[in-house]
Design an enzyme around this catalytic site. Structure first.
Site, PDB file in Angstrom:
ATOM      1  CB  ALA A 119      -0.900  -0.009   1.231  1.00 12.81           C
ATOM      2  CE1 TYR A 149       8.924  -2.158   1.865  1.00 14.48           C
ATOM      3  CE2 TYR A 149       6.922  -0.828   2.054  1.00 14.48           C
ATOM      4  CZ  TYR A 149       7.543  -2.065   2.059  1.00 14.48           C
ATOM      5  OH  TYR A 149       6.798  -3.198   2.257  1.00 14.48           O
ATOM      6  CE  LYS A 153       7.542  -4.126  -1.050  1.00 12.31           C
ATOM      7  NZ  LYS A 153       7.925  -5.541  -1.181  1.00 12.31           N
ATOM      8  CD  GLU A 191       9.605  -2.488  16.893  1.00 11.36           C
ATOM      9  OE1 GLU A 191      10.548  -2.916  16.202  1.00 11.36           O
ATOM     10  OE2 GLU A 191       9.763  -1.743  17.877  1.00 11.36           O
ATOM     11  CE  LYS A 192       4.370  -2.742   8.322  1.00 14.65           C
ATOM     12  NZ  LYS A 192       3.621  -3.228   7.179  1.00 14.65           N
ATOM     13  CE  LYS A 200       5.758   2.103  21.392  1.00 15.04           C
ATOM     14  NZ  LYS A 200       5.486   3.322  20.627  1.00 15.04           N
ATOM     15  CD  GLN A 218      -0.716   8.643  13.773  1.00 16.16           C
ATOM     16  OE1 GLN A 218      -1.364   9.518  14.317  1.00 16.16           O
ATOM     17  NE2 GLN A 218       0.441   8.212  14.255  1.00 16.16           N
ATOM     18  CB  THR A 219      -6.924   6.439   9.706  1.00 14.79           C
ATOM     19  OG1 THR A 219      -6.644   7.150   8.498  1.00 14.79           O
ATOM     20  CG2 THR A 219      -7.838   7.257  10.606  1.00 14.79           C
ATOM     21  NE  ARG A 220      -0.483   4.010   8.092  1.00 16.90           N
ATOM     22  CZ  ARG A 220      -0.425   5.343   8.081  1.00 16.90           C
ATOM     23  NH1 ARG A 220      -1.532   6.059   8.134  1.00 16.90           N
ATOM     24  NH2 ARG A 220       0.742   5.969   7.999  1.00 16.90           N
TER      25      ARG A 220
HETATM   26  P1  NAD Z   1       9.821  -9.460   7.029  1.00 12.50           P
HETATM   27  O1  NAD Z   1      10.840  -8.383   7.159  1.00 12.50           O
HETATM   28  O2  NAD Z   1       9.383 -10.181   8.244  1.00 12.50           O
HETATM   29  O3  NAD Z   1      10.339 -10.539   5.965  1.00 12.50           O
HETATM   30  C1  NAD Z   1      11.186 -10.214   4.902  1.00 12.50           C
HETATM   31  C2  NAD Z   1      12.312 -11.208   4.906  1.00 12.50           C
HETATM   32  O4  NAD Z   1      13.170 -10.952   3.787  1.00 12.50           O
HETATM   33  C3  NAD Z   1      13.204 -11.112   6.165  1.00 12.50           C
HETATM   34  O5  NAD Z   1      13.196 -12.337   6.872  1.00 12.50           O
HETATM   35  C4  NAD Z   1      14.584 -10.792   5.620  1.00 12.50           C
HETATM   36  O6  NAD Z   1      15.637 -11.407   6.325  1.00 12.50           O
HETATM   37  C5  NAD Z   1      14.466 -11.306   4.190  1.00 12.50           C
HETATM   38  N1  NAD Z   1      15.478 -10.675   3.349  1.00 12.50           N
HETATM   39  C6  NAD Z   1      15.776  -9.351   3.284  1.00 12.50           C
HETATM   40  N2  NAD Z   1      16.814  -9.156   2.452  1.00 12.50           N
HETATM   41  C7  NAD Z   1      17.163 -10.396   1.991  1.00 12.50           C
HETATM   42  C8  NAD Z   1      18.192 -10.845   1.121  1.00 12.50           C
HETATM   43  N3  NAD Z   1      19.040  -9.986   0.550  1.00 12.50           N
HETATM   44  N4  NAD Z   1      18.277 -12.163   0.871  1.00 12.50           N
HETATM   45  C9  NAD Z   1      17.434 -13.046   1.464  1.00 12.50           C
HETATM   46  N5  NAD Z   1      16.437 -12.669   2.296  1.00 12.50           N
HETATM   47  C10 NAD Z   1      16.318 -11.363   2.557  1.00 12.50           C
HETATM   48  O7  NAD Z   1       8.592  -8.796   6.258  1.00 12.50           O
HETATM   49  P2  NAD Z   1       7.100  -9.355   6.058  1.00 12.50           P
HETATM   50  O8  NAD Z   1       6.211  -8.527   6.886  1.00 12.50           O
HETATM   51  O9  NAD Z   1       7.069 -10.834   6.165  1.00 12.50           O
HETATM   52  O10 NAD Z   1       6.865  -8.917   4.545  1.00 12.50           O
HETATM   53  C11 NAD Z   1       7.008  -9.819   3.456  1.00 12.50           C
HETATM   54  C12 NAD Z   1       6.839  -9.049   2.155  1.00 12.50           C
HETATM   55  O11 NAD Z   1       5.561  -8.412   2.121  1.00 12.50           O
HETATM   56  C13 NAD Z   1       7.877  -7.942   1.959  1.00 12.50           C
HETATM   57  O12 NAD Z   1       8.228  -7.881   0.600  1.00 12.50           O
HETATM   58  C14 NAD Z   1       7.130  -6.705   2.344  1.00 12.50           C
HETATM   59  O13 NAD Z   1       7.654  -5.558   1.693  1.00 12.50           O
HETATM   60  C15 NAD Z   1       5.726  -7.024   1.872  1.00 12.50           C
HETATM   61  N6  NAD Z   1       4.711  -6.264   2.610  1.00 12.50           N
HETATM   62  C16 NAD Z   1       4.468  -6.552   3.917  1.00 12.50           C
HETATM   63  C17 NAD Z   1       3.526  -5.822   4.609  1.00 12.50           C
HETATM   64  C18 NAD Z   1       3.220  -6.114   6.062  1.00 12.50           C
HETATM   65  O14 NAD Z   1       2.354  -5.435   6.598  1.00 12.50           O
HETATM   66  N7  NAD Z   1       3.856  -7.064   6.724  1.00 12.50           N
HETATM   67  C19 NAD Z   1       2.827  -4.800   3.977  1.00 12.50           C
HETATM   68  C20 NAD Z   1       3.123  -4.516   2.646  1.00 12.50           C
HETATM   69  C21 NAD Z   1       4.045  -5.278   1.965  1.00 12.50           C
END
Ligand code: NAD
Length: 325
Positions: A119, A149, A153, A191-192, A200, A218-220
């Site tokens: 998003a 970021y 994407k 962390e998100k 917390k 702020q909303t999500r």
């Molecule tokens: P996360 O950070 O827990 O997982 C991402 C993983 O990628 C990590 O374990 C990290 O070690 C691995 N990684 C990073 N660089 C690397 C590399 N060079 N080689 C090998 N592994 C590598 O994140 P997530 O929350 O599980 O998100 C997964 C995907 O979904 C991501 O692409 C993220 O951008 C996308 N995404 C997540 C959210 C969310 O809310 N969690 C929202 C939007 C998009």
């Protein structure tokens, strides 16, 4: 024949849950990440610790694979992505992972790629009114993400669709909106919001105070991990390529999220608002397209997912506080 799946980013939050689901469904799964999963022992058929920025590693892991779930990214919450300190790393690392995975995967004969966009690609100018953010899929352009970021994407979405047009590659692209649940990063700065708020609340004794970045208005919206994986499954099985939002339309303020966590914990805490990195003012998923194309929408309310997440994070906090005898 049994389908052979590669999950990139399997040591992370969504990737870890995805491996578990794919194994339960009977697939052969190769998992790859920079690190092992911190909170789960994955039942992947192979777990390869490797760096997907390295073409040699990628060439090895895509070998013999039918479908790739590309989840690996240099990733974090607002504290990591919106300070500007990690911009070069985020752009370089994540783009390199996608460039390698797609090109070398296609060369190796991978049939289908799932790509997790975000998003965060949506234009900042449509997310200034916290009560009326606009995040419908076609509103992505003219592009104006508020973080590097988000720009990466968007670039990578375009990369996957360009391969689909020019090389006949099958791709599926989803834009995740704040996915949360147990066994995700809950401390350390990446962390998100849901995990940070749960931590917390869990760390603070009843009657105490927690800190929230910004005015909390702020909303999500937040999507529970199981719902997310069901949507991903439907997208992968369909002939719809996306890009499509995978998120919840239950929009709350960050203050409301914090109040919900307190009520789950049975604590009354005060909130002190402090300056911090914030991201856009308002954001909500728009699920019209996914409802229409995949018949999907979340089935459970935010509170239910937050209860499970809070329970898991409270247990982590307790374990971290317990000094071994
Ligand atoms: P996360 O950070 O827990 O997982 C991402 C993983 O990628 C990590 O374990 C990290 O070690 C691995 N990684 C990073 N660089 C690397 C590399 N060079 N080689 C090998 N592994 C590598 O994140 P997530 O929350 O599980 O998100 C997964 C995907 O979904 C991501 O692409 C993220 O951008 C996308 N995404 C997540 C959210 C969310 O809310 N969690 C929202 C939007 C998009």
């Amino acid at each position: 024949m049994q389908k052979r799946i590669l999950v990139n980013g399997a040591g992370g939050f969504i990737g870890g849950h995805l491996v578990k689901k794919l194994k339960a469904e009977g697939y052969w799964v190769r998992a790859v990440d920079l690190k092992h999963h911190e909170y789960a022992t994955l039942a992947a058929d192979e777990f390869i610790v490797g760096d997907l920025r390295d073409a040699g590693v990628v060439r090895g892991v895509v070998e013999g694979i039918d479908e790739v779930y590309q989840l690996a990214a240099d990733m974090g919450g607002a504290g990591y992505l919106f300070t500007g300190e990690h911009d070069a790393a985020v752009l370089h690392n994540s783009a390199t992972i996608n460039l390698n995975t797609l090109e070398l995967g296609v060369q190796a004969g991978v049939k289908r790629f799932f790509y997790s966009s975000s998003a965060c690609i949506y234009p900042e100018y449509n997310q200034r009114d916290p009560q009326n953010p606009k995040c419908s899929e076609e509103s992505a352009y003219p592009a104006a993400p508020d973080s590097e970021y988000g720009w990466e994407k968007l670039f990578s979405e375009r990369l996957y669709f360009a391969y689909a047009r020019n090389r006949g590659t099958q791709v599926r692209v989803a834009r995740f909106h704040n996915v949360f649940g147990p066994r995700g990063t809950w401390s350390g700065g990446r962390e998100k919001a849901p995990a940070a708020v749960c931590r917390k609340v869990a760390e603070t004794p009843d009657g105490g105070e927690i800190l929230i970045w910004g005015d909390g208005l702020q909303t999500r919206s937040f999507l529970y991990i199981d719902e997310c994986l069901e949507a991903v499954h439907r997208l992968m099985e369909s002939d719809f390529v996306g890009p499509v939002n995978i998120g919840s339309e239950e929009m709350v303020t960050i203050n409301q999220l914090a109040e919900m966590a307190m009520s789950i914990a049975g604590k009354k805490l005060s909130i002190r608002h402090i300056e911090g990195p914030l991201g856009v003012r308002g954001r909500n998923s728009d699920n019209r397209l996914i409802r229409e194309r995949l018949g999907w929408e979340p089935t459970r309310p935010l509170r239910e997912g937050l209860e499970k997440t809070y329970a898991w994070i409270a247990a982590q906090v307790e374990a971290a506080c317990t000094v071994p005898a």
